[in-house]
Design an enzyme around this catalytic site. Structure first.
Site, PDB file in Angstrom:
ATOM      1  N   ASP A   1      46.196  -0.442 -68.188  1.00  0.00           N
ATOM      2  CA  ASP A   1      46.775  -1.700 -68.650  1.00  0.00           C
ATOM      3  C   ASP A   1      48.298  -1.637 -68.628  1.00  0.00           C
ATOM      4  O   ASP A   1      48.967  -2.611 -68.285  1.00  0.00           O
ATOM      5  CB  ASP A   1      46.277  -2.034 -70.053  1.00  0.00           C
ATOM      6  CG  ASP A   1      44.832  -2.502 -70.062  1.00  0.00           C
ATOM      7  OD1 ASP A   1      44.414  -3.127 -69.070  1.00  0.00           O
ATOM      8  OD2 ASP A   1      44.124  -2.229 -71.044  1.00  0.00           O
TER       9      ASP A   1
ATOM     10  N   ARG B   1      32.131  -9.160 -74.458  1.00  0.00           N
ATOM     11  CA  ARG B   1      32.891  -9.937 -73.472  1.00  0.00           C
ATOM     12  C   ARG B   1      32.651  -9.413 -72.062  1.00  0.00           C
ATOM     13  O   ARG B   1      32.603 -10.176 -71.098  1.00  0.00           O
ATOM     14  CB  ARG B   1      34.383  -9.905 -73.823  1.00  0.00           C
ATOM     15  CG  ARG B   1      34.740 -10.760 -75.024  1.00  0.00           C
ATOM     16  CD  ARG B   1      36.225 -10.886 -75.223  1.00  0.00           C
ATOM     17  NE  ARG B   1      36.837  -9.609 -75.554  1.00  0.00           N
ATOM     18  CZ  ARG B   1      38.068  -9.482 -76.057  1.00  0.00           C
ATOM     19  NH1 ARG B   1      38.815 -10.547 -76.265  1.00  0.00           N
ATOM     20  NH2 ARG B   1      38.559  -8.301 -76.351  1.00  0.00           N
TER      21      ARG B   1
ATOM     22  N   HIS C   1      39.491  12.182 -62.433  1.00  0.00           N
ATOM     23  CA  HIS C   1      38.783  11.121 -63.136  1.00  0.00           C
ATOM     24  C   HIS C   1      39.680   9.896 -63.247  1.00  0.00           C
ATOM     25  O   HIS C   1      40.769   9.972 -63.786  1.00  0.00           O
ATOM     26  CB  HIS C   1      38.363  11.593 -64.527  1.00  0.00           C
ATOM     27  CG  HIS C   1      37.393  10.674 -65.212  1.00  0.00           C
ATOM     28  ND1 HIS C   1      37.781   9.492 -65.779  1.00  0.00           N
ATOM     29  CD2 HIS C   1      36.051  10.777 -65.409  1.00  0.00           C
ATOM     30  CE1 HIS C   1      36.720   8.894 -66.301  1.00  0.00           C
ATOM     31  NE2 HIS C   1      35.661   9.644 -66.088  1.00  0.00           N
TER      32      HIS C   1
ATOM     33  N   LYS D   1      44.951   8.522 -87.601  1.00  0.00           N
ATOM     34  CA  LYS D   1      43.509   8.571 -87.323  1.00  0.00           C
ATOM     35  C   LYS D   1      43.253   8.680 -85.819  1.00  0.00           C
ATOM     36  O   LYS D   1      42.473   9.524 -85.371  1.00  0.00           O
ATOM     37  CB  LYS D   1      42.835   7.327 -87.906  1.00  0.00           C
ATOM     38  CG  LYS D   1      42.900   7.266 -89.428  1.00  0.00           C
ATOM     39  CD  LYS D   1      42.219   6.026 -89.970  1.00  0.00           C
ATOM     40  CE  LYS D   1      42.316   5.973 -91.492  1.00  0.00           C
ATOM     41  NZ  LYS D   1      41.666   4.760 -92.045  1.00  0.00           N
TER      42      LYS D   1
ATOM     43  N   SER E   1      41.758  -3.313 -65.317  1.00  0.00           N
ATOM     44  CA  SER E   1      42.456  -2.031 -65.309  1.00  0.00           C
ATOM     45  C   SER E   1      41.653  -0.931 -64.622  1.00  0.00           C
ATOM     46  O   SER E   1      42.228   0.085 -64.208  1.00  0.00           O
ATOM     47  CB  SER E   1      42.800  -1.607 -66.741  1.00  0.00           C
ATOM     48  OG  SER E   1      41.622  -1.401 -67.504  1.00  0.00           O
ATOM     49  N   HIS E   2      40.327  -1.108 -64.483  1.00  0.00           N
ATOM     50  CA  HIS E   2      39.493  -0.109 -63.812  1.00  0.00           C
ATOM     51  C   HIS E   2      38.741  -0.707 -62.628  1.00  0.00           C
ATOM     52  O   HIS E   2      37.821  -0.088 -62.100  1.00  0.00           O
ATOM     53  CB  HIS E   2      38.502   0.503 -64.803  1.00  0.00           C
ATOM     54  CG  HIS E   2      39.144   1.386 -65.813  1.00  0.00           C
ATOM     55  ND1 HIS E   2      39.723   0.895 -66.971  1.00  0.00           N
ATOM     56  CD2 HIS E   2      39.350   2.730 -65.838  1.00  0.00           C
ATOM     57  CE1 HIS E   2      40.234   1.891 -67.664  1.00  0.00           C
ATOM     58  NE2 HIS E   2      40.020   3.015 -67.011  1.00  0.00           N
TER      59      HIS E   2
ATOM     60  N   ALA F   1      36.424   4.073 -65.802  1.00  0.00           N
ATOM     61  CA  ALA F   1      36.020   3.889 -67.191  1.00  0.00           C
ATOM     62  C   ALA F   1      34.824   4.807 -67.473  1.00  0.00           C
ATOM     63  O   ALA F   1      34.153   5.291 -66.560  1.00  0.00           O
ATOM     64  CB  ALA F   1      35.646   2.430 -67.431  1.00  0.00           C
TER      65      ALA F   1
ATOM     66  N   ALA G   1      40.324   3.990 -75.134  1.00  0.00           N
ATOM     67  CA  ALA G   1      41.306   5.060 -75.192  1.00  0.00           C
ATOM     68  C   ALA G   1      41.719   5.279 -76.638  1.00  0.00           C
ATOM     69  O   ALA G   1      41.703   4.347 -77.454  1.00  0.00           O
ATOM     70  CB  ALA G   1      42.525   4.698 -74.348  1.00  0.00           C
TER      71      ALA G   1
END
Length: 342
Positions: free
Chosen positions: A189, A310, A121, A231, A48-49, A124, A181
């Site tokens: 994504d 990972r 921006h 939250k 994704s980045h 990541a 995020a």
């Protein structure tokens, strides 16, 4: 490797990226920084980045939103604060300009803040975090984006994806880093799901009528959701305030309004904090580092993995071999290069 993936070497990806960015109008410093960020993410299999972001950076320049030749201006604002005006350039070169002063101030005062203003921006946050932990400092970074995300209990966008990242240096090891995020899924994504025509996970978005959806197009026309309900919503609001009004920059809603329908990456601010363990601890740094390692051991000993594990495994795996990349993304970048050459 699946049929929709191919590979590319770091050298070839770097040549391709820098050429495309220069053809799109970026000066050499911006072209280098953008390409280095995307190639690094690709090597970590952070699709994704990764190289996919070259497309949005070219679009940003073609639509005339970014200043592809902007030179950041550093403002030594206070004993523990440095500001960098990106002057409508990408955030990466502004971060490079402010990093030495941030490190110096953190090691002098014990903690310091870097505020980047007026930047586009797209990357990541973990590369910036790792650049700080490489200096032996603890790091925290956050930024807003476009208002794509509904607050908990709401159905209309009010927040950005509003990522937050943290890093703890570990001598001789990869740092402890998390970068996520506060939305239930990253915007990148979501875009990859849209491009591939695959459904979203359950519970990450609603359509324009506020109904749960797994259709990426309906989500784009509706709203993304925060992770963890109220939250994640509260964290997202905190980031809006710290990376917006506190540093004199835009909220996610203002960034989206500034976009004026261009559909490019957000323009906004970024707040980065650095903490010097030696200033807090004096001669007890080694003891506290051992204490932290005990915590990490207890996490892995419980059968869990540390955040970024990972990604680090992918980094090792791809260090001496071509990187995996989605075939459609590479084809789109190569097609863009040919179009820009004409």
């Amino acid at each position: 490797m699946s049929g929709d993936e191919t590979t590319i070497t770091r050298e070839a990806a770097t040549r391709l990226g820098e050429e495309v960015m220069r053809l799109a109008g970026y000066d050499p410093d911006h072209a280098r920084a953008i390409t280095a960020s995307t190639v690094r993410a690709q090597g970590d299999e952070c699709h994704s980045h990764g190289l996919y972001r070259l497309l949005s950076c070219a679009d940003l320049a073609e639509k005339g939103k970014v200043d592809p030749k902007a030179t950041p201006v550093v403002d030594d604002r206070a004993p523990a604060i440095v500001r960098v005006d990106a002057r409508r350039g990408v955030s990466l070169t502004a971060f490079e300009a402010g990093l030495p002063r941030l490190v110096e101030k953190a090691k002098t005062a014990g903690l310091a803040a870097l505020a980047i203003n007026n930047c586009y921006h797209f990357s990541a946050l973990w590369p910036e975090i790792e650049a700080i932990t490489d200096k032996g400092l603890v790091a925290l970074a956050m930024t807003v984006s476009h208002a794509w995300v509904a607050p908990a209990g709401g159905a209309r966008p009010a927040f950005g994806t509003n990522p937050i990242a943290f890093g703890w240096p570990r001598p001789g090891k990869h740092p402890f880093v998390f970068d996520f995020a506060t939305s239930a899924i990253a915007r990148g994504d979501l875009e990859l799901h849209r491009r591939s025509g695959t459904p979203l996970p359950e519970g990450v978005a609603v359509d324009a009528d506020g109904r749960p959806t797994t259709d990426p197009l309906e989500a784009i026309n509706g709203a993304m959701l925060t992770f963890g309900g109220h939250k994640g919503s509260a964290l997202s609001a905190m980031i809006e305030l710290l990376a917006g009004p506190l540093i004199g920059d835009m909220t996610s809603a203002q960034s989206l309004a500034h976009d004026e329908g261009a559909g490019v990456v957000p323009m906004h601010g970024e707040l980065i904090l650095a903490f010097d363990p030696a200033s807090f601890l004096g001669g007890a740094v080694a003891e506290s580092s051992a204490q932290a390692e005990g915590l990490f051991d207890s996490i892995t000993g419980a059968g869990a993995r540390l955040p970024s594990a990972r990604r680090y495994a992918a980094r090792r795996r791809n260090a001496d071999r071509p990187m995996p990349v989605r075939r459609a993304v590479l084809e789109d970048i190569e097609a863009l290069r040919e179009r820009l050459r004409r």
